[in-house]
Design a protein around this motif. Sequence first.
Motif, mmCIF file in Angstrom:
data_model
loop_
_atom_site.group_PDB
_atom_site.id
_atom_site.type_symbol
_atom_site.label_atom_id
_atom_site.label_comp_id
_atom_site.label_asym_id
_atom_site.label_seq_id
_atom_site.Cartn_x
_atom_site.Cartn_y
_atom_site.Cartn_z
ATOM 1 N N ARG A 133 47.158 61.480 33.932
ATOM 2 C CA ARG A 133 46.214 60.867 33.002
ATOM 3 C C ARG A 133 45.898 59.454 33.460
ATOM 4 O O ARG A 133 46.691 58.809 34.120
ATOM 5 N N ILE A 134 44.739 58.970 33.020
ATOM 6 C CA ILE A 134 44.361 57.586 33.295
ATOM 7 C C ILE A 134 44.092 56.921 31.957
ATOM 8 O O ILE A 134 43.282 57.397 31.160
ATOM 9 N N TYR A 135 44.804 55.821 31.722
ATOM 10 C CA TYR A 135 44.683 55.086 30.471
ATOM 11 C C TYR A 135 43.935 53.778 30.696
ATOM 12 O O TYR A 135 43.968 53.200 31.782
ATOM 13 N N ARG A 136 43.282 53.305 29.646
ATOM 14 C CA ARG A 136 42.606 52.007 29.642
ATOM 15 C C ARG A 136 43.570 51.023 29.006
ATOM 16 O O ARG A 136 43.830 51.097 27.800
ATOM 17 N N PRO A 137 44.151 50.099 29.800
ATOM 18 C CA PRO A 137 45.150 49.200 29.225
ATOM 19 C C PRO A 137 44.537 48.248 28.194
ATOM 20 O O PRO A 137 43.403 47.793 28.349
ATOM 21 N N LEU A 138 45.301 47.964 27.148
ATOM 22 C CA LEU A 138 44.880 46.983 26.155
ATOM 23 C C LEU A 138 44.890 45.605 26.808
ATOM 24 O O LEU A 138 45.732 45.321 27.657
ATOM 25 N N ALA A 139 43.943 44.754 26.419
ATOM 26 C CA ALA A 139 43.832 43.436 27.049
ATOM 27 C C ALA A 139 43.644 42.345 26.014
ATOM 28 O O ALA A 139 42.987 42.542 24.997
ATOM 29 N N ASP A 140 44.251 41.194 26.289
ATOM 30 C CA ASP A 140 43.996 39.969 25.542
ATOM 31 C C ASP A 140 43.296 39.016 26.502
ATOM 32 O O ASP A 140 43.666 38.936 27.681
ATOM 33 N N ILE A 141 42.295 38.294 26.006
ATOM 34 C CA ILE A 141 41.543 37.342 26.827
ATOM 35 C C ILE A 141 41.627 35.978 26.155
ATOM 36 O O ILE A 141 41.261 35.841 24.990
ATOM 37 N N MET A 142 42.151 34.998 26.901
ATOM 38 C CA MET A 142 42.262 33.636 26.391
ATOM 39 C C MET A 142 41.425 32.713 27.268
ATOM 40 O O MET A 142 41.502 32.778 28.486
ATOM 41 N N GLU A 143 40.645 31.852 26.615
ATOM 42 C CA GLU A 143 39.757 30.954 27.341
ATOM 43 C C GLU A 143 40.205 29.513 27.160
ATOM 44 O O GLU A 143 40.565 29.094 26.055
ATOM 45 N N THR A 144 40.222 28.751 28.258
ATOM 46 C CA THR A 144 40.538 27.324 28.232
ATOM 47 C C THR A 144 39.437 26.583 28.992
ATOM 48 O O THR A 144 38.533 27.215 29.562
ATOM 49 N N ASP A 145 39.540 25.265 29.034
ATOM 50 C CA ASP A 145 38.583 24.481 29.813
ATOM 51 C C ASP A 145 38.694 24.782 31.303
ATOM 52 O O ASP A 145 37.721 24.668 32.046
ATOM 53 N N ASP A 146 39.904 25.172 31.763
ATOM 54 C CA ASP A 146 40.138 25.416 33.186
ATOM 55 C C ASP A 146 39.738 26.810 33.641
ATOM 56 O O ASP A 146 39.574 27.049 34.831
ATOM 57 N N GLY A 147 39.625 27.757 32.711
ATOM 58 C CA GLY A 147 39.292 29.119 33.101
ATOM 59 C C GLY A 147 39.625 30.113 32.018
ATOM 60 O O GLY A 147 39.637 29.800 30.832
ATOM 61 N N VAL A 148 39.935 31.344 32.454
ATOM 62 C CA VAL A 148 40.223 32.445 31.532
ATOM 63 C C VAL A 148 41.504 33.125 32.000
ATOM 64 O O VAL A 148 41.744 33.278 33.202
ATOM 65 N N THR A 149 42.323 33.527 31.035
ATOM 66 C CA THR A 149 43.527 34.294 31.330
ATOM 67 C C THR A 149 43.374 35.670 30.703
ATOM 68 O O THR A 149 43.024 35.787 29.529
ATOM 69 N N LEU A 150 43.606 36.707 31.497
ATOM 70 C CA LEU A 150 43.600 38.094 31.015
ATOM 71 C C LEU A 150 45.034 38.592 31.013
ATOM 72 O O LEU A 150 45.763 38.393 31.986
ATOM 73 N N MET A 151 45.440 39.241 29.929
ATOM 74 C CA MET A 151 46.763 39.851 29.855
ATOM 75 C C MET A 151 46.563 41.320 29.500
ATOM 76 O O MET A 151 45.961 41.626 28.467
ATOM 77 N N LEU A 152 47.035 42.212 30.372
ATOM 78 C CA LEU A 152 46.850 43.646 30.169
ATOM 79 C C LEU A 152 48.194 44.351 30.089
ATOM 80 O O LEU A 152 49.068 44.117 30.919
ATOM 81 N N GLU A 153 48.350 45.235 29.089
ATOM 82 C CA GLU A 153 49.571 46.016 28.940
ATOM 83 C C GLU A 153 49.541 47.182 29.917
ATOM 84 O O GLU A 153 48.643 48.025 29.870
ATOM 85 N N MET A 154 50.535 47.220 30.799
ATOM 86 C CA MET A 154 50.638 48.303 31.774
ATOM 87 C C MET A 154 52.106 48.716 31.895
ATOM 88 O O MET A 154 52.742 48.485 32.927
ATOM 89 N N PRO A 155 52.682 49.335 30.840
ATOM 90 C CA PRO A 155 54.099 49.697 30.881
ATOM 91 C C PRO A 155 54.407 50.680 31.998
ATOM 92 O O PRO A 155 53.652 51.612 32.250
ATOM 93 N N GLY A 156 55.518 50.409 32.679
ATOM 94 C CA GLY A 156 55.958 51.299 33.746
ATOM 95 C C GLY A 156 55.327 51.030 35.093
ATOM 96 O O GLY A 156 55.607 51.735 36.061
ATOM 97 N N VAL A 157 54.484 50.000 35.197
ATOM 98 C CA VAL A 157 53.815 49.690 36.460
ATOM 99 C C VAL A 157 54.515 48.498 37.124
ATOM 100 O O VAL A 157 54.650 47.437 36.520
ATOM 101 N N ALA A 158 54.963 48.682 38.351
ATOM 102 C CA ALA A 158 55.584 47.605 39.122
ATOM 103 C C ALA A 158 54.497 46.800 39.833
ATOM 104 O O ALA A 158 53.390 47.304 40.066
ATOM 105 N N ALA A 159 54.815 45.562 40.187
ATOM 106 C CA ALA A 159 53.841 44.677 40.840
ATOM 107 C C ALA A 159 53.264 45.309 42.100
ATOM 108 O O ALA A 159 52.065 45.194 42.363
ATOM 109 N N GLU A 160 54.086 46.006 42.868
ATOM 110 C CA GLU A 160 53.590 46.612 44.122
ATOM 111 C C GLU A 160 52.672 47.807 43.877
ATOM 112 O O GLU A 160 51.994 48.283 44.790
ATOM 113 N N ASP A 161 52.612 48.294 42.624
ATOM 114 C CA ASP A 161 51.750 49.429 42.289
ATOM 115 C C ASP A 161 50.474 49.006 41.558
ATOM 116 O O ASP A 161 49.768 49.841 40.993
ATOM 117 N N VAL A 162 50.192 47.692 41.545
ATOM 118 C CA VAL A 162 48.981 47.173 40.915
ATOM 119 C C VAL A 162 47.982 46.822 42.005
ATOM 120 O O VAL A 162 48.319 46.217 43.014
#
Length: 132
Positions: free
Chosen positions: A24-53
Amino acid sequence: MSKEVTQATEKTPSEAPETTSGARIYRPLADIMETDDGVTLMLEMPGVAAEDVDVTLEKRVLSIRGKVQPTAPETLQLAYAEYGEGDFERSFTLSDDFDPDKIDASVVNGVLTLMLPRASEAQPKKIAVKSA
């Protein structure tokens, strides 16, 4: 949602990507935070290791893919499952305000965090006011 980051067009089931593993392919939930310097995205990806992103930016489209490695031990047989295992995919369309060479990504405890800094020419500038 921030004007600089928008979601790419949602895919209908008939247009959903196919995988060679049949997972299956899931659409991860995301939070988006905006600052003067840019934007931060945080996505839930349980079970995913850094080398698999896999994070790519092509023609202003930021594509995020995460591959989940199977977690069930081979010696056990599944009797009942509520948690659906599968890979993750999501895309965002970025404005031209971001510096693609300075995007930073990290995974901690199943959350992918992307820091999207604004390009120096797009950052707000303080204008000094002099008295006459």
